[in-house]
Design a protein around this motif. Structure first.
Motif, PDB file in Angstrom:
ATOM      1  N   HIS A  48     -11.373   4.062  -1.132  1.00  0.00           N
ATOM      2  CA  HIS A  48     -10.340   4.274  -2.145  1.00  0.00           C
ATOM      3  C   HIS A  48      -8.943   4.380  -1.542  1.00  0.00           C
ATOM      4  O   HIS A  48      -8.004   4.805  -2.207  1.00  0.00           O
ATOM      5  CB  HIS A  48     -10.673   5.499  -3.008  1.00  0.00           C
ATOM      6  CG  HIS A  48     -11.679   5.161  -4.060  1.00  0.00           C
ATOM      7  ND1 HIS A  48     -13.026   4.974  -3.762  1.00  0.00           N
ATOM      8  CD2 HIS A  48     -11.555   4.907  -5.381  1.00  0.00           C
ATOM      9  CE1 HIS A  48     -13.664   4.635  -4.867  1.00  0.00           C
ATOM     10  NE2 HIS A  48     -12.802   4.579  -5.854  1.00  0.00           N
ATOM     11  N   ALA A  49      -8.826   3.981  -0.296  1.00  0.00           N
ATOM     12  CA  ALA A  49      -7.511   3.985   0.354  1.00  0.00           C
ATOM     13  C   ALA A  49      -6.623   2.909  -0.266  1.00  0.00           C
ATOM     14  O   ALA A  49      -7.124   1.930  -0.831  1.00  0.00           O
ATOM     15  CB  ALA A  49      -7.686   3.714   1.842  1.00  0.00           C
ATOM     16  N   PRO A  50      -5.310   3.081  -0.132  1.00  0.00           N
ATOM     17  CA  PRO A  50      -4.422   1.991  -0.539  1.00  0.00           C
ATOM     18  C   PRO A  50      -4.597   0.810   0.417  1.00  0.00           C
ATOM     19  O   PRO A  50      -4.931   1.009   1.585  1.00  0.00           O
ATOM     20  CB  PRO A  50      -3.026   2.616  -0.374  1.00  0.00           C
ATOM     21  CG  PRO A  50      -3.198   3.712   0.632  1.00  0.00           C
ATOM     22  CD  PRO A  50      -4.602   4.221   0.468  1.00  0.00           C
ATOM     23  N   SER A  51      -4.398  -0.396  -0.107  1.00  0.00           N
ATOM     24  CA  SER A  51      -4.431  -1.559   0.795  1.00  0.00           C
ATOM     25  C   SER A  51      -3.453  -2.599   0.290  1.00  0.00           C
ATOM     26  O   SER A  51      -3.259  -2.745  -0.924  1.00  0.00           O
ATOM     27  CB  SER A  51      -5.850  -2.144   0.884  1.00  0.00           C
ATOM     28  OG  SER A  51      -6.284  -2.626  -0.366  1.00  0.00           O
ATOM     29  N   VAL A  52      -2.855  -3.279   1.229  1.00  0.00           N
ATOM     30  CA  VAL A  52      -1.822  -4.265   0.887  1.00  0.00           C
ATOM     31  C   VAL A  52      -2.417  -5.326  -0.046  1.00  0.00           C
ATOM     32  O   VAL A  52      -3.494  -5.887   0.223  1.00  0.00           O
ATOM     33  CB  VAL A  52      -1.225  -4.872   2.190  1.00  0.00           C
ATOM     34  CG1 VAL A  52      -2.220  -5.758   2.918  1.00  0.00           C
ATOM     35  CG2 VAL A  52       0.071  -5.606   1.900  1.00  0.00           C
ATOM     36  N   GLY A  53      -1.719  -5.585  -1.160  1.00  0.00           N
ATOM     37  CA  GLY A  53      -2.200  -6.588  -2.125  1.00  0.00           C
ATOM     38  C   GLY A  53      -3.609  -6.307  -2.623  1.00  0.00           C
ATOM     39  O   GLY A  53      -4.304  -7.212  -3.071  1.00  0.00           O
ATOM     40  N   PHE A  54      -4.054  -5.058  -2.517  1.00  0.00           N
ATOM     41  CA  PHE A  54      -5.427  -4.639  -2.863  1.00  0.00           C
ATOM     42  C   PHE A  54      -6.467  -5.465  -2.094  1.00  0.00           C
ATOM     43  O   PHE A  54      -7.520  -5.826  -2.603  1.00  0.00           O
ATOM     44  CB  PHE A  54      -5.663  -4.745  -4.378  1.00  0.00           C
ATOM     45  CG  PHE A  54      -6.811  -3.883  -4.866  1.00  0.00           C
ATOM     46  CD1 PHE A  54      -7.072  -2.646  -4.317  1.00  0.00           C
ATOM     47  CD2 PHE A  54      -7.638  -4.330  -5.901  1.00  0.00           C
ATOM     48  CE1 PHE A  54      -8.122  -1.856  -4.768  1.00  0.00           C
ATOM     49  CE2 PHE A  54      -8.693  -3.551  -6.362  1.00  0.00           C
ATOM     50  CZ  PHE A  54      -8.944  -2.314  -5.790  1.00  0.00           C
TER      51      PHE A  54
END
Ligand SMILES: Cc1cc2nc3c(=O)[nH]c(=O)nc-3n(C[C@H](O)[C@H](O)[C@H](O)COP(=O)(O)O)c2cc1C
Length: 224
Positions: A48-54
């Protein structure tokens, strides 16, 4: 004023407690097994971490086999010996005395990787800063680390190992980058402060010296 979206006082205290009492664990692992279900909770937190462009570029390779851990430890020992030579003479012995991994003692080792091609060549947010997928995966590691602390589980990050050793040992494809090799397990205790701080290797820096206002180097006390 309190935001209407804030957590309850108790919930907030839990979040800040996890942040402040998270430690890098090397010497305190016990051999109590980490149940699959608990490990999965930590992986859900990571996922559930943020990630670039999902992009969600991570993979989590779970290692419980003792022979594999022994091989990873051999890799560590080699890199550790090489690393000791890089320190000046006066620091070398102190460096050698630090325990900097818990590879064999921790019941679970986890290799966290980043698939640099996960969603194709053009990714929102990664167009001009291609390293953002690596940073995203580091965010996943931190999520796991904090969730583990809340669960009473210790995590230690081992970076003193040549990447190629891990690539070979785990047959990583070329498009996959090594981000973190983690040791995970129950602990006897969580040290109160970073072990390097306690040993006098380095102090925690004063936060106010790290915060700048409007221009680089302009702290509250120091006008450039
Ligand atoms: C990217 C990264 C790599 C690290 N590599 C190692 C390592 O190889 N061995 C080790 O003992 N600790 C390693 N650490 C742990 C740091 O030494 C530790 O986070 C720092 O001293 C602060 O202590 P704390 O995590 O207990 O607050 C690493 C931490 C990070 C974030």
């Amino acid at each position: 004023m309190q935001s209407k979206h804030s957590f309850s006082e108790e919930q907030k205290a839990g979040v800040y407690r996890a942040i402040k009492q998270r430690r890098d664990i090397r010497a305190q692992f016990t051999d109590e097994p980490v149940p699959e279900k608990l490990l999965n909770k930590l992986l859900v937190a990571a996922h559930h971490a943020p990630s670039v462009g999902f992009m969600q570029p991570w993979n989590f390779l779970i290692i419980r086999d003792q022979e594999t851990k022994n091989k990873v430890y051999e890799g560590f020992a080699k890199a550790h010996a090489d690393s000791a030579e890089m320190f000046t003479r006066d620091k070398r012995e102190t460096y050698r005395d630090f325990k900097l991994e818990g590879i064999r003692e921790s019941p679970v080792n986890l290799l966290v990787t980043c698939d640099r091609k996960r969603t194709g060549p053009v990714v929102i947010g990664r167009t001009v800063q291609p390293e953002m997928d690596l940073f995203s995966t580091v965010c996943a590691v931190q999520n796991l680390w904090l969730a583990a602390r809340a669960e009473g589980i210790g995590v230690g990050w081992v970076s003193i190992i040549y990447e190629q050793e891990l690539r070979t040992l785990f047959s990583l494809p070329d498009s996959v980058a090594v981000i973190a090799y983690l040791c995970i397990g129950h602990v006897t205790n969580f040290p109160e402060m970073p072990e390097l701080e306690k040993a006098g290797w380095l102090p925690r820096l004063p936060l106010e010296e790290l915060i700048f206002y409007e221009k680089w180097g302009k702290t509250l006390h120091h006008k450039v």
